[in-house]
Design an enzyme around this catalytic site. Structure first.
Site, PDB file in Angstrom:
ATOM      1  N   SER A 131     -97.712 -48.988  61.472  1.00  0.00           N
ATOM      2  CA  SER A 131     -98.323 -47.662  61.665  1.00  0.00           C
ATOM      3  C   SER A 131     -99.450 -47.508  60.656  1.00  0.00           C
ATOM      4  O   SER A 131     -99.415 -48.126  59.580  1.00  0.00           O
ATOM      5  CB  SER A 131     -97.263 -46.581  61.409  1.00  0.00           C
TER       6      SER A 131
ATOM      7  N   TYR B 114     -89.708 -42.600  57.381  1.00  0.00           N
ATOM      8  CA  TYR B 114     -90.550 -43.356  58.320  1.00  0.00           C
ATOM      9  C   TYR B 114     -91.698 -44.021  57.573  1.00  0.00           C
ATOM     10  O   TYR B 114     -91.950 -45.222  57.741  1.00  0.00           O
ATOM     11  CB  TYR B 114     -91.104 -42.400  59.387  1.00  0.00           C
TER      12      TYR B 114
HETATM   13  N1  LIG Z   1     -96.861 -42.747  68.748  1.00  0.00           N
HETATM   14  C1  LIG Z   1     -97.431 -42.813  67.562  1.00  0.00           C
HETATM   15  O1  LIG Z   1     -98.144 -41.885  67.136  1.00  0.00           O
HETATM   16  C2  LIG Z   1     -97.245 -44.054  66.701  1.00  0.00           C
HETATM   17  C3  LIG Z   1     -98.107 -44.236  65.627  1.00  0.00           C
HETATM   18  C4  LIG Z   1     -97.933 -45.348  64.818  1.00  0.00           C
HETATM   19  C5  LIG Z   1     -96.933 -46.257  65.077  1.00  0.00           C
HETATM   20  N2  LIG Z   1     -96.107 -46.061  66.143  1.00  0.00           N
HETATM   21  C6  LIG Z   1     -95.031 -47.039  66.356  1.00  0.00           C
HETATM   22  O2  LIG Z   1     -95.112 -47.542  67.668  1.00  0.00           O
HETATM   23  C7  LIG Z   1     -93.805 -47.952  68.083  1.00  0.00           C
HETATM   24  C8  LIG Z   1     -93.514 -47.338  69.440  1.00  0.00           C
HETATM   25  O3  LIG Z   1     -93.482 -45.922  69.289  1.00  0.00           O
HETATM   26  P1  LIG Z   1     -93.769 -44.905  70.489  1.00  0.00           P
HETATM   27  O4  LIG Z   1     -94.696 -43.893  69.973  1.00  0.00           O
HETATM   28  O5  LIG Z   1     -94.092 -45.644  71.720  1.00  0.00           O
HETATM   29  O6  LIG Z   1     -92.324 -44.209  70.609  1.00  0.00           O
HETATM   30  P2  LIG Z   1     -91.418 -43.829  71.852  1.00  0.00           P
HETATM   31  O7  LIG Z   1     -92.214 -43.441  73.038  1.00  0.00           O
HETATM   32  O8  LIG Z   1     -90.406 -42.875  71.304  1.00  0.00           O
HETATM   33  O9  LIG Z   1     -90.689 -45.227  72.210  1.00  0.00           O
HETATM   34  C9  LIG Z   1     -89.802 -45.833  71.322  1.00  0.00           C
HETATM   35  C10 LIG Z   1     -89.069 -46.939  72.042  1.00  0.00           C
HETATM   36  O10 LIG Z   1     -88.183 -47.567  71.107  1.00  0.00           O
HETATM   37  C11 LIG Z   1     -86.858 -47.602  71.680  1.00  0.00           C
HETATM   38  N3  LIG Z   1     -85.888 -47.606  70.585  1.00  0.00           N
HETATM   39  C12 LIG Z   1     -85.684 -46.668  69.630  1.00  0.00           C
HETATM   40  N4  LIG Z   1     -84.706 -47.041  68.808  1.00  0.00           N
HETATM   41  C13 LIG Z   1     -84.277 -48.254  69.236  1.00  0.00           C
HETATM   42  C14 LIG Z   1     -83.290 -49.165  68.800  1.00  0.00           C
HETATM   43  N5  LIG Z   1     -82.471 -48.869  67.762  1.00  0.00           N
HETATM   44  N6  LIG Z   1     -83.129 -50.342  69.454  1.00  0.00           N
HETATM   45  C15 LIG Z   1     -83.923 -50.638  70.536  1.00  0.00           C
HETATM   46  N7  LIG Z   1     -84.864 -49.807  71.009  1.00  0.00           N
HETATM   47  C16 LIG Z   1     -85.031 -48.631  70.358  1.00  0.00           C
HETATM   48  C17 LIG Z   1     -86.823 -46.377  72.587  1.00  0.00           C
HETATM   49  O11 LIG Z   1     -85.833 -46.431  73.590  1.00  0.00           O
HETATM   50  P3  LIG Z   1     -84.322 -45.868  73.329  1.00  0.00           P
HETATM   51  O12 LIG Z   1     -84.457 -44.552  72.633  1.00  0.00           O
HETATM   52  O13 LIG Z   1     -83.698 -45.792  74.685  1.00  0.00           O
HETATM   53  O14 LIG Z   1     -83.662 -46.887  72.471  1.00  0.00           O
HETATM   54  C18 LIG Z   1     -88.206 -46.441  73.202  1.00  0.00           C
HETATM   55  O15 LIG Z   1     -88.232 -47.397  74.235  1.00  0.00           O
HETATM   56  C19 LIG Z   1     -92.846 -47.503  66.986  1.00  0.00           C
HETATM   57  O16 LIG Z   1     -92.546 -48.571  66.131  1.00  0.00           O
HETATM   58  C20 LIG Z   1     -93.645 -46.460  66.246  1.00  0.00           C
HETATM   59  O17 LIG Z   1     -93.241 -46.319  64.900  1.00  0.00           O
HETATM   60  C21 LIG Z   1     -96.223 -44.984  66.962  1.00  0.00           C
END
Ligand SMILES: NC(=O)c1ccc[n+]([C@@H]2O[C@H](COP(=O)([O-])OP(=O)(O)OC[C@H]3O[C@@H](n4cnc5c(N)ncnc54)[C@H](OP(=O)(O)O)[C@@H]3O)[C@@H](O)[C@H]2O)c1
Length: 257
Positions: free
Chosen positions: A138, A151
């Protein structure tokens, strides 16, 4: 590094960035396998993307990771790419009571999860002609966001771990890439941060993923789209200034001032 004809395992591919990555990788003729905890989200993802392969698996569970490894490598022996994308982000006020066994969930999923997955899958990937590990950290790995203290700590640590992994694998056939997304419009971005983000617009996940794939193919190892590049540079040239911006954005930050 061509992102076509690969066999890719994406953790947390049932939503947000992981699901969009799966979509674009499928469009490019890759075989894509995704994991997640919630079977309903995995079913919904498969309905959207009929070619998608799904496995219910939790990156917190070592036995589950071993079972996933056996199942995936048996069914998809050409596996050559691991994307550690699963993550959670919570709004935590440190002055409020919280159970000790709940406090560190982000560390267990966002940091320990990728470390466990890599430990399990690395020997297999090292045997491939051109293995690839992508860790999704991130922009907050560079400058922390006080409303999300655990986080921010987990992502800064994942950044450090990824640098170490890349150094250790420098002369191997496995390439190590870090993607540090900026705020991106996914359930995670809005979830617990509706108040903090009410005047903010996150990046479009489709644009983010297109940029990342293009940069991977161009050979970039640390990919910081949009505002993340600003945070990375600011960490070096004006860390205090950028932290003040984060504190302003963060209601938790206002509370601790
Ligand atoms: N969106 C942002 O602003 C942003 C910014 C910087 C970095 N990121 C990073 O990008 C990545 C994806 O985030 P996103 O924004 O796409 O979030 P999201 O839409 O909430 O998706 C998260 C995914 O991770 C899965 N997950 C969560 N805990 C898990 C576990 N213990 N084991 C296996 N799967 C798990 C969730 O499915 P289940 O809940 O069904 O397990 C879901 O498929 C993350 O690492 C996040 O930190 C996001």
């Amino acid at each position: 590094m061509k992102m076509t004809g690969r066999t890719v395992l994406v953790t947390g591919g049932s939503s947000g960035i992981g699901l969009e990555l799966a979509r674009q990788l499928l469009e490019r003729g890759n075989t894509v396998i995704v994991t997640g905890r919630d079977p309903h989200k995995l079913d919904a993802a498969r309905q959207q993307l009929p070619l998608l392969q799904t496995f219910q698996s939790d990156v917190r569970d070592p036995a589950g990771i071993q079972a996933l490894f056996l199942a995936v490598t048996t069914q998809f022996p050409t596996l050559d790419t691991l994307v550690n994308n699963a993550g959670v982000m919570r709004n935590i006020r440190l002055a409020q009571p919280r159970a000790l066994d709940d406090l560190t969930e982000e560390v267990d999923i966002n940091l320990n999860g990728p470390m466990r997955m890599i430990q399990q899958f690395l020997p297999y990937l090292l045997q491939r002609q051109s293995g690839l590990i992508v860790n999704v950290s991130s922009g907050l790995a560079f400058i922390p966001f006080p409303a999300a203290p655990v986080y921010s700590a987990s992502k800064a640590a994942l950044h450090a771990y990824t640098q170490c992994l890349r150094a250790q694998l420098k002369h191997s056939a496995v390439t190590v890439i870090e993607i540090a997304p900026p705020g991106t419009e996914t359930p995670l971005f809005r979830g617990e941060f509706a108040a903090e983000m009410k005047n903010e617009k996150g990046m479009d996940p489709a644009l983010l993923v297109r940029q990342c794939i293009r940069k991977i193919e161009a050979g970039q190892l640390e990919i910081c789209p949009g505002v993340s590049q600003v945070l990375k540079v600011a960490r070096r040239v004006a860390p205090g200034l950028m932290l003040q911006q984060m504190i302003k954005l963060s209601r938790a930050g206002q509370q601790v001032q």
